[in-house]
Motif scaffolding. Sequence first.
Motif, PDB file in Angstrom:
ATOM      1  N   CYS A  83       0.052  -1.672  12.953  1.00  0.00           N
ATOM      2  CA  CYS A  83       1.366  -1.630  12.126  1.00  0.00           C
ATOM      3  C   CYS A  83       2.459  -1.344  12.709  1.00  0.00           C
ATOM      4  O   CYS A  83       2.553  -0.731  13.989  1.00  0.00           O
ATOM      5  CB  CYS A  83       1.077  -0.538  10.979  1.00  0.00           C
ATOM      6  N   ALA A  99      -5.312  -3.864   4.328  1.00  0.00           N
ATOM      7  CA  ALA A  99      -3.784  -4.427   4.244  1.00  0.00           C
ATOM      8  C   ALA A  99      -4.027  -5.787   4.749  1.00  0.00           C
ATOM      9  O   ALA A  99      -4.570  -6.394   5.499  1.00  0.00           O
ATOM     10  CB  ALA A  99      -2.822  -3.679   5.227  1.00  0.00           C
ATOM     11  N   LEU A 104       4.374   5.326   3.424  1.00  0.00           N
ATOM     12  CA  LEU A 104       3.587   6.583   3.539  1.00  0.00           C
ATOM     13  C   LEU A 104       4.435   7.742   3.264  1.00  0.00           C
ATOM     14  O   LEU A 104       5.730   7.802   3.640  1.00  0.00           O
ATOM     15  CB  LEU A 104       2.982   6.598   5.139  1.00  0.00           C
ATOM     16  N   ARG A 152       5.078  -2.232   8.427  1.00  0.00           N
ATOM     17  CA  ARG A 152       4.564  -3.608   8.313  1.00  0.00           C
ATOM     18  C   ARG A 152       3.403  -3.597   9.183  1.00  0.00           C
ATOM     19  O   ARG A 152       3.019  -3.541  10.185  1.00  0.00           O
ATOM     20  CB  ARG A 152       5.736  -4.661   8.924  1.00  0.00           C
ATOM     21  N   ALA A 153       2.293  -4.177   8.359  1.00  0.00           N
ATOM     22  CA  ALA A 153       1.167  -4.523   9.057  1.00  0.00           C
ATOM     23  C   ALA A 153       1.171  -5.684   9.870  1.00  0.00           C
ATOM     24  O   ALA A 153       2.170  -6.439   9.806  1.00  0.00           O
ATOM     25  CB  ALA A 153      -0.035  -4.725   7.782  1.00  0.00           C
ATOM     26  N   VAL A 155      -7.116   2.365   5.577  1.00  0.00           N
ATOM     27  CA  VAL A 155      -5.854   1.952   4.900  1.00  0.00           C
ATOM     28  C   VAL A 155      -5.392   0.388   5.730  1.00  0.00           C
ATOM     29  O   VAL A 155      -5.244  -0.624   5.142  1.00  0.00           O
ATOM     30  CB  VAL A 155      -4.638   3.009   5.176  1.00  0.00           C
ATOM     31  N   ALA A 156      -5.392   0.729   6.963  1.00  0.00           N
ATOM     32  CA  ALA A 156      -4.988  -0.701   7.665  1.00  0.00           C
ATOM     33  C   ALA A 156      -6.105  -1.796   7.426  1.00  0.00           C
ATOM     34  O   ALA A 156      -5.721  -3.017   7.457  1.00  0.00           O
ATOM     35  CB  ALA A 156      -4.890  -0.485   9.247  1.00  0.00           C
ATOM     36  N   ARG A 176       8.126   3.551   5.974  1.00  0.00           N
ATOM     37  CA  ARG A 176       7.577   2.039   5.658  1.00  0.00           C
ATOM     38  C   ARG A 176       7.333   1.175   6.911  1.00  0.00           C
ATOM     39  O   ARG A 176       8.142   1.124   7.632  1.00  0.00           O
ATOM     40  CB  ARG A 176       8.963   1.448   4.823  1.00  0.00           C
ATOM     41  N   TYR A 220      -0.703   4.604  12.703  1.00  0.00           N
ATOM     42  CA  TYR A 220      -0.818   3.210  12.372  1.00  0.00           C
ATOM     43  C   TYR A 220      -0.342   2.342  13.228  1.00  0.00           C
ATOM     44  O   TYR A 220      -0.744   1.175  13.090  1.00  0.00           O
ATOM     45  CB  TYR A 220       0.175   3.504  11.006  1.00  0.00           C
ATOM     46  N   THR A 265       3.447  -4.344   3.353  1.00  0.00           N
ATOM     47  CA  THR A 265       4.233  -3.347   3.446  1.00  0.00           C
ATOM     48  C   THR A 265       3.253  -1.985   3.136  1.00  0.00           C
ATOM     49  O   THR A 265       2.613  -1.996   2.215  1.00  0.00           O
ATOM     50  CB  THR A 265       5.168  -3.428   2.326  1.00  0.00           C
ATOM     51  N   VAL A 266       3.520  -1.014   4.085  1.00  0.00           N
ATOM     52  CA  VAL A 266       2.682   0.219   4.021  1.00  0.00           C
ATOM     53  C   VAL A 266       3.723   1.409   3.668  1.00  0.00           C
ATOM     54  O   VAL A 266       4.610   1.433   4.559  1.00  0.00           O
ATOM     55  CB  VAL A 266       1.823   0.549   5.162  1.00  0.00           C
ATOM     56  N   LEU A 294       0.776  -1.164   0.079  1.00  0.00           N
ATOM     57  CA  LEU A 294       0.090  -0.048   0.086  1.00  0.00           C
ATOM     58  C   LEU A 294       0.790   1.238  -0.060  1.00  0.00           C
ATOM     59  O   LEU A 294       1.783   1.371   0.642  1.00  0.00           O
ATOM     60  CB  LEU A 294      -0.775   0.072   1.195  1.00  0.00           C
TER      61      LEU A 294
END
Length: 312
Positions: free
Chosen positions: A271, A243, A251, A288-289, A239-240, A286, A266, A248-249, A223
């Motif tokens: 995250c 996922a 922003l 991680r969920a 957004v979460a 960057r 987040y 990988t997010v 994302l």
Amino acid sequence: MPSWKVTLPCTRAEAEAIDAAEDLGLDSAPVLMTTEDVEDDAERWHLDAYFEVEPNDAAVAAVQALVPSARGRAPAIEQLDDEDWVTMSQAGLEPLHVGRFYVHTAAQDAPPPEGARVFRIEAGRAFGTGHHETTSGCLAMLDGLADARFTDVIDIGTGTGLLAFAARELWPEARVLATDIDPVAVDVTRENAEVNAVPGIDLVVADGALADAITDRAPYDLLIANILAGPLVSMAPEVAAIAAPHATVVLAGLLGRQASEVIGAYTACGCTLEARDDRGDWTILRLRAGAERYVPTAPIDPAGRDGWALDI
């Protein structure tokens, strides 16, 4: 039609505040742009306000109110020729080389680096030529993930489409969805995809991540959201929620001083921070969920986002 420009000096602090300025309450709202005049000098910036019609005294006063440091200074007011001022303002941009990507405009005909994936992105109707620290930082972040494997990618707030195009180049087998709240940006992305022969980018006009066209394809394992700090914070639960576990997010669009609040929003959604890239005043994150897909604790109402918004 010709347009008009009102210019005043300002400070960096005022420029950052202007980025989040509310509607000035004018019938003909200007487009506001701030520029650093002297590198690393917080006192040497200026504000340009572009109007489609000649600004009256009230309009000029509204612009002056944004920059208290210029109190008593007469603004420079000029009529511009019948040209696209956004394109004019970015006409001097140099080609950009980030990792395996090379970004240029049609006016730049220098040969690209050998082996680079070349994208022609014209300065114009949407944000994201690659030259702003947020966009170039996202390009670098994605380039650093090239060895990862992603199957479902979403680029929220795609602008010119550049980051979605980079994702398509890095992960050619993935499904890539590019979204933007602005229909013009989606049109620009479609045009840019054709110009750059980028296949398989699906496009959606959407406010946030709640549209059926987005949620029906969830979850996503990559994302990307290069927007602004306030929307990043307010949109964290939605957004979460789209996922995949361990997604990988990436922003961006936030200032360094806003990073802790964005990270906190987040983190509250499961995250964890994995990497941070600070470029000038701007920061790319960057995350991680979590190991399990996030489920919001309450229904997400887009109308209620203002209540979550970051005060910037």
